[in-house]
Design a protein around this motif. Structure first.
Motif, mmCIF file in Angstrom:
data_model
loop_
_atom_site.group_PDB
_atom_site.id
_atom_site.type_symbol
_atom_site.label_atom_id
_atom_site.label_comp_id
_atom_site.label_asym_id
_atom_site.label_seq_id
_atom_site.Cartn_x
_atom_site.Cartn_y
_atom_site.Cartn_z
ATOM 1 N N ARG A 119 -15.515 -83.406 -25.875
ATOM 2 C CA ARG A 119 -15.054 -84.832 -25.663
ATOM 3 C C ARG A 119 -14.454 -84.728 -24.313
ATOM 4 O O ARG A 119 -15.005 -85.817 -23.588
ATOM 5 N N GLN A 123 -15.658 -87.411 -21.182
ATOM 6 C CA GLN A 123 -14.998 -88.343 -20.788
ATOM 7 C C GLN A 123 -15.022 -88.359 -19.169
ATOM 8 O O GLN A 123 -15.101 -89.216 -18.330
ATOM 9 N N GLU A 168 -24.348 -83.556 -34.354
ATOM 10 C CA GLU A 168 -22.956 -83.604 -33.801
ATOM 11 C C GLU A 168 -22.865 -83.949 -32.456
ATOM 12 O O GLU A 168 -22.025 -84.542 -31.781
ATOM 13 N N ASN A 171 -23.261 -87.561 -31.945
ATOM 14 C CA ASN A 171 -21.917 -88.326 -32.003
ATOM 15 C C ASN A 171 -21.210 -87.934 -30.960
ATOM 16 O O ASN A 171 -20.395 -89.053 -30.438
ATOM 17 N N TYR A 172 -20.965 -86.869 -30.182
ATOM 18 C CA TYR A 172 -20.144 -86.782 -29.067
ATOM 19 C C TYR A 172 -20.600 -87.606 -27.979
ATOM 20 O O TYR A 172 -19.506 -88.288 -27.379
ATOM 21 N N GLN A 174 -22.114 -90.660 -28.349
ATOM 22 C CA GLN A 174 -22.130 -92.067 -28.552
ATOM 23 C C GLN A 174 -20.574 -92.499 -28.402
ATOM 24 O O GLN A 174 -20.278 -93.217 -27.932
ATOM 25 N N SER A 175 -19.608 -91.583 -29.097
ATOM 26 C CA SER A 175 -18.469 -91.695 -29.160
ATOM 27 C C SER A 175 -17.534 -91.855 -27.895
ATOM 28 O O SER A 175 -16.583 -92.520 -27.672
ATOM 29 N N THR A 176 -18.224 -91.260 -26.961
ATOM 30 C CA THR A 176 -17.596 -91.353 -25.384
ATOM 31 C C THR A 176 -18.007 -92.533 -24.806
ATOM 32 O O THR A 176 -17.462 -93.009 -23.899
ATOM 33 N N GLY A 177 -19.224 -93.383 -25.388
ATOM 34 C CA GLY A 177 -19.466 -94.520 -24.688
ATOM 35 C C GLY A 177 -20.789 -94.797 -24.149
ATOM 36 O O GLY A 177 -21.174 -95.677 -23.504
ATOM 37 N N THR A 179 -24.977 -94.813 -24.019
ATOM 38 C CA THR A 179 -26.080 -95.453 -24.808
ATOM 39 C C THR A 179 -27.100 -94.386 -24.591
ATOM 40 O O THR A 179 -27.578 -93.870 -23.599
#
Ligand SMILES: C[S@@+](CC[C@H](N)C(=O)[O-])C[C@H]1O[C@@H](n2cnc3c(N)ncnc32)[C@H](O)[C@@H]1O
Length: 246
Positions: A119, A123, A168, A171-172, A174-177, A179
């Motif tokens: 993560r 970022q 997973e 998900n990593y 997508q959850s960082t933003g 597309t």
């Protein structure tokens, strides 16, 4: 942070494309892109710089290749000299990138995130990418069927905190933003991939005058790694992730 013993071993070995699918896979991914001359490309965890040199020579873009290993970078620099590629090499940490916000058109990461707190690394990639910039990653995944003891051994041999599943990984990102543009779930590389690599030999690895000496500890790690991968290949695969910062 001391270098993990698997990374130390592959650094000593100094292969050209130390990621699943190898250089042929990289070439296939790059066919998805039109890269203009003045674009800024970051190859993060560049290893011995094969992808970075290819990008610099083929597209004449501004290529920055970063790694936190001085030994890897020195191999990459000698490759660039030998291949006549103009690459800006940077000694640095993916978790604290020495680049300004919003400067990169394309960030490429091949088999590096799996060694890191994913993560935090993602970022940093998000931060340095321009709006509409692309992130390309190639990373190994493990299916839920991988036996627990084998998973733990693989993590210990390779110095990994985790071996994410394909989902997973998604998900990593997508959850960082990010597309999704295109993602692929690939089987563990087999004979066909090895064959394709034969058609793309690394011009800088096989140098008869330059002997590769592996210390016994590194040799032992590489043997353990090879055995683990072979006996668990049906539980492993690699993902190709093409993402955009919108
Ligand atoms: C498996 S190798 C892949 C090298 C290259 N991308 C390739 O495909 O050949 C992983 C690379 O990531 C680098 N690396 C590991 N942790 C890093 C970090 N925190 N910052 C920058 N590079 C890192 C290692 O030194 C190594 O060169």
């Amino acid at each position: 942070m001391p270098m993990n013993s698997y990374l130390k071993a592959i650094t000593a070995l100094g292969g050209g494309s130390l990621h699943p699918g190898g250089f042929s896979w990289t070439l296939g991914i790059l066919r998805n892109f039109t890269i203009a001359q003045d674009e800024v490309i970051l190859d993060l965890g560049c290893g011995s710089g094969r992808t970075a040199c290819h990008l610099a020579k083929t597209y004449r873009a501004h290529v920055f290749a970063l790694d936190n290993s001085e030994t890897m970078l020195s191999k990459a620099k000698s490759r660039a000299l030998q291949e006549g590629a103009e690459v800006h090499f940077v000694l640095g940490d993916m978790l604290d990138l020495p680049f300004k916000d919003n400067i990169a058109d394309l960030v490429i990461i091949e088999s590096v995130l799996i060694f890191l707190p994913v993560r935090a690394a993602l970022q940093e990639c998000f931060r340095v990418l321009k709006k509409k910039g692309y992130l390309v990653c190639v990373e190994m995944f493990a299916n839920g069927s991988l036996p627990e003891n084998e998973r733990e051994e693989l993590k210990s041999v390779c110095g990994l905190n985790q071996i994410p599943s394909y989902q997973e990984w998604l998900n990593y990102f997508q959850s960082t933003g990010f597309t999704f543009v295109k993602t692929l779930q690939n089987k563990f590389p087999g004979a066909l991939e090895s064959l394709k690599e034969l058609f793309n030999p690394d011009p800088c690895w096989f140098r008869p005058k330059e002997q590769v000496f592996l210390d016994p500890a590194s040799l032992s790690v590489l043997i353990k790694y090879k055995r683990l991968m072979m006996r668990n290949k049906k539980h492993l695969g690699f993902g190709t992730f093409i993402l955009i910062k919108e």
